[in-house]
Write an enzyme that holds these catalytic residues in place. Structure first.
Site, PDB file in Angstrom:
ATOM      1  N   ARG A  46     -10.913  14.916   4.806  1.00  0.00           N
ATOM      2  CA  ARG A  46      -9.356  14.736   5.610  1.00  0.00           C
ATOM      3  C   ARG A  46      -8.671  16.029   5.525  1.00  0.00           C
ATOM      4  O   ARG A  46      -8.472  16.430   4.314  1.00  0.00           O
ATOM      5  CB  ARG A  46      -8.889  13.425   5.680  1.00  0.00           C
ATOM      6  CG  ARG A  46      -7.761  13.417   4.599  1.00  0.00           C
ATOM      7  CD  ARG A  46      -7.133  11.788   4.718  1.00  0.00           C
ATOM      8  NE  ARG A  46      -6.416  11.599   3.349  1.00  0.00           N
ATOM      9  CZ  ARG A  46      -5.728  10.483   3.186  1.00  0.00           C
ATOM     10  NH1 ARG A  46      -5.928   9.603   3.997  1.00  0.00           N
ATOM     11  NH2 ARG A  46      -5.362  10.304   1.989  1.00  0.00           N
ATOM     12  N   ARG A  98       3.131  -1.577  -2.152  1.00  0.00           N
ATOM     13  CA  ARG A  98       2.112  -1.212  -2.974  1.00  0.00           C
ATOM     14  C   ARG A  98       1.966  -2.042  -4.335  1.00  0.00           C
ATOM     15  O   ARG A  98       0.901  -1.689  -4.992  1.00  0.00           O
ATOM     16  CB  ARG A  98       2.010   0.180  -3.391  1.00  0.00           C
ATOM     17  CG  ARG A  98       1.308   1.177  -2.245  1.00  0.00           C
ATOM     18  CD  ARG A  98       1.259   2.523  -2.769  1.00  0.00           C
ATOM     19  NE  ARG A  98       0.367   3.535  -2.650  1.00  0.00           N
ATOM     20  CZ  ARG A  98       0.444   4.253  -1.477  1.00  0.00           C
ATOM     21  NH1 ARG A  98       0.994   4.360  -0.540  1.00  0.00           N
ATOM     22  NH2 ARG A  98      -0.662   5.096  -1.304  1.00  0.00           N
ATOM     23  N   ARG A 146      -4.587  17.823   1.313  1.00  0.00           N
ATOM     24  CA  ARG A 146      -3.484  17.652   0.417  1.00  0.00           C
ATOM     25  C   ARG A 146      -4.017  17.607  -1.220  1.00  0.00           C
ATOM     26  O   ARG A 146      -5.174  17.468  -1.183  1.00  0.00           O
ATOM     27  CB  ARG A 146      -3.153  15.842   0.597  1.00  0.00           C
ATOM     28  CG  ARG A 146      -2.350  15.703   1.870  1.00  0.00           C
ATOM     29  CD  ARG A 146      -2.234  14.189   2.439  1.00  0.00           C
ATOM     30  NE  ARG A 146      -2.247  13.353   1.185  1.00  0.00           N
ATOM     31  CZ  ARG A 146      -2.072  12.192   1.426  1.00  0.00           C
ATOM     32  NH1 ARG A 146      -2.047  11.541   2.542  1.00  0.00           N
ATOM     33  NH2 ARG A 146      -1.812  11.298   0.543  1.00  0.00           N
ATOM     34  N   ARG A 195      -6.511   7.552  -7.500  1.00  0.00           N
ATOM     35  CA  ARG A 195      -5.595   6.801  -6.476  1.00  0.00           C
ATOM     36  C   ARG A 195      -6.295   5.539  -5.969  1.00  0.00           C
ATOM     37  O   ARG A 195      -5.610   4.644  -5.755  1.00  0.00           O
ATOM     38  CB  ARG A 195      -5.241   7.748  -5.444  1.00  0.00           C
ATOM     39  CG  ARG A 195      -4.403   8.887  -5.407  1.00  0.00           C
ATOM     40  CD  ARG A 195      -4.391   9.778  -4.260  1.00  0.00           C
ATOM     41  NE  ARG A 195      -3.921   9.361  -3.194  1.00  0.00           N
ATOM     42  CZ  ARG A 195      -4.293  10.123  -1.839  1.00  0.00           C
ATOM     43  NH1 ARG A 195      -5.001  10.773  -1.818  1.00  0.00           N
ATOM     44  NH2 ARG A 195      -3.670   9.441  -0.993  1.00  0.00           N
ATOM     45  N   LYS A 236      -5.321   4.312   7.798  1.00  0.00           N
ATOM     46  CA  LYS A 236      -3.830   3.637   8.054  1.00  0.00           C
ATOM     47  C   LYS A 236      -2.912   4.620   9.207  1.00  0.00           C
ATOM     48  O   LYS A 236      -2.497   4.108  10.006  1.00  0.00           O
ATOM     49  CB  LYS A 236      -3.162   3.279   6.789  1.00  0.00           C
ATOM     50  CG  LYS A 236      -3.962   2.238   5.971  1.00  0.00           C
ATOM     51  CD  LYS A 236      -3.066   1.664   4.818  1.00  0.00           C
ATOM     52  CE  LYS A 236      -2.519   2.583   4.052  1.00  0.00           C
ATOM     53  NZ  LYS A 236      -3.575   3.325   2.853  1.00  0.00           N
TER      54      LYS A 236
END
Ligand code: AMP
Length: 233
Positions: free
Chosen positions: A130, A91, A161, A172, A16
Site C-alpha cells: 500500500r 485500540r 508509510r 503493529r 479500514k
C-alpha cells in the site's frame, strides 16, 4: 432516521480507510482517523506530533490520554446532523471505556462496530503493497506490473508509510492482537459487533458493510445496545 455512528474495528491493512471513504459517500458522517490526524500532527511538528512520532515509527501505540483527548475534542465539535466513523480508535480497553463515557455524555449512541475479516497473510500482503497520497491521504495498492507514483484521484505524490516496512508491520500486527483484538468480545457483549467478510473489491466489501449497518440500524430502533462496563482482555 438518526445519524449512523460507526466504529471500524480491524488490524492495520484490513482496508479500514478505503471503506471509510466509501461509507462516507453513502452516509452523512465525519470520519475520524486517528492515524491520519496523528500523521498530520507529526508532519506539522506540533507538540502532539512530536510526542507521537517515536511510538508511531516503531509500531507501538501512542499513549491513551493523548488519543482520548484528541478524539473527545473532535467528537465535541461534530455537527448534530452528522454521524461519525471511527477508523483506528478505540485500540485499547481504556480507550473503549473512555469512548463509552464520552458518547453517553454527548448523547451519540453507537450504531454498530463493523469488523472486516481477512486472514493474517492477506493483511501483511496488503500492507506491504500500500501507498498513501501526500495530498488527499487516499490509500492505494501498487502491483509489480502496475507501478504507481501519482495518486489516481488527485495526482498527488504517493509514498510508502515509514511504518509499512516489514519489521514494523509485524510489530503493529502483534500490538493489534494483544491490545485491540480483545475489543471484539467487548462489543460482542454489547450486541454491537458485526463481522463482515473483507475479501473482494472495495465496492463489494462496502456493499456488505452497508447491508450490515442498515440491519443494525433497524435493530437499534427497537432495542438499544446493552451497556458493558468491564473488558475481559
Ligand atoms: P493507523 O494509521 O491507524 O495504522 O495508525 C498509525 C499509528 O498511529 C499507529 O501504529 C499508532 O502508533 C498511532 N495510533 C493511531 N491510532 C491510535 C490509537 N487509537 N491509539 C494509540 N495509537 C494510535
Amino acid at each position: 432516521m438518526a445519524p449512523v455512528n460507526i466504529i471500524l474495528l480491524g488490524p492495520p491493512g484490513v482496508g479500514k480507510s478505503t471503506q471509510a471513504t466509501l461509507l462516507g459517500k453513502r452516509y452523512p458522517l465525519i470520519t475520524l482517523s486517528t492515524g491520519n490526524i496523528l500523521r498530520a500532527e507529526v508532519a506539522a511538528e506540533t507538540p502532539l506530533g512530536l510526542q507521537a512520532k517515536a511510538a508511531m515509527e516503531s509500531g507501538r501505540l501512542v499513549g491513551d490520554d493523548l488519543i482520548i483527548a484528541l478524539v473527545r475534542s473532535r467528537l465535541e465539535q461534530l455537527p448534530r446532523d452528522h454521524g461519525f466513523l471511527l477508523d483506528g480508535f478505540p485500540r485499547t480497553a481504556a480507550q473503549a471505556a473512555a469512548l463509552d463515557e464520552m458518547l453517553r455524555e454527548l448523547h451519540r449512541p453507537l450504531t454498530v462496530v463493523v469488523q472486516p475479516i481477512l486472514e493474517h497473510d492477506e493483511v501483511v500482503r496488503r500492507m506491504s503493497s500500500r501507498r498513501e497520497c501526500r495530498s488527499c491521504n487516499a490509500p492505494h495498492t501498487v502491483r509489480p506490473e502496475q507501478p504507481l507514483t501519482r495518486c489516481p484521484s488527485c495526482g498527488g505524490e504517493l509514498f510508502q508509510r515509514l511504518d509499512d516496512t516489514p519489521e514494523v508491520i509485524l510489530k503493529r500486527l502483534a500490538v493489534y492482537e494483544e491490545q485491540t483484538s480483545p475489543l471484539a468480545a467487548y462489543y460482542q457483549k454489547a450486541s454491537l459487533l458485526a463481522p463482515v467478510d473483507g475479501h473482494g473489491a472495495p465496492q463489494e466489501v462496502a456493499m456488505r458493510m452497508i447491508s450490515t449497518i442498515e440491519l443494525q440500524r433497524l435493530q437499534r430502533r427497537t432495542e438499544p445496545a446493552k451497556q458493558v462496563r468491564t473488558i475481559n482482555a
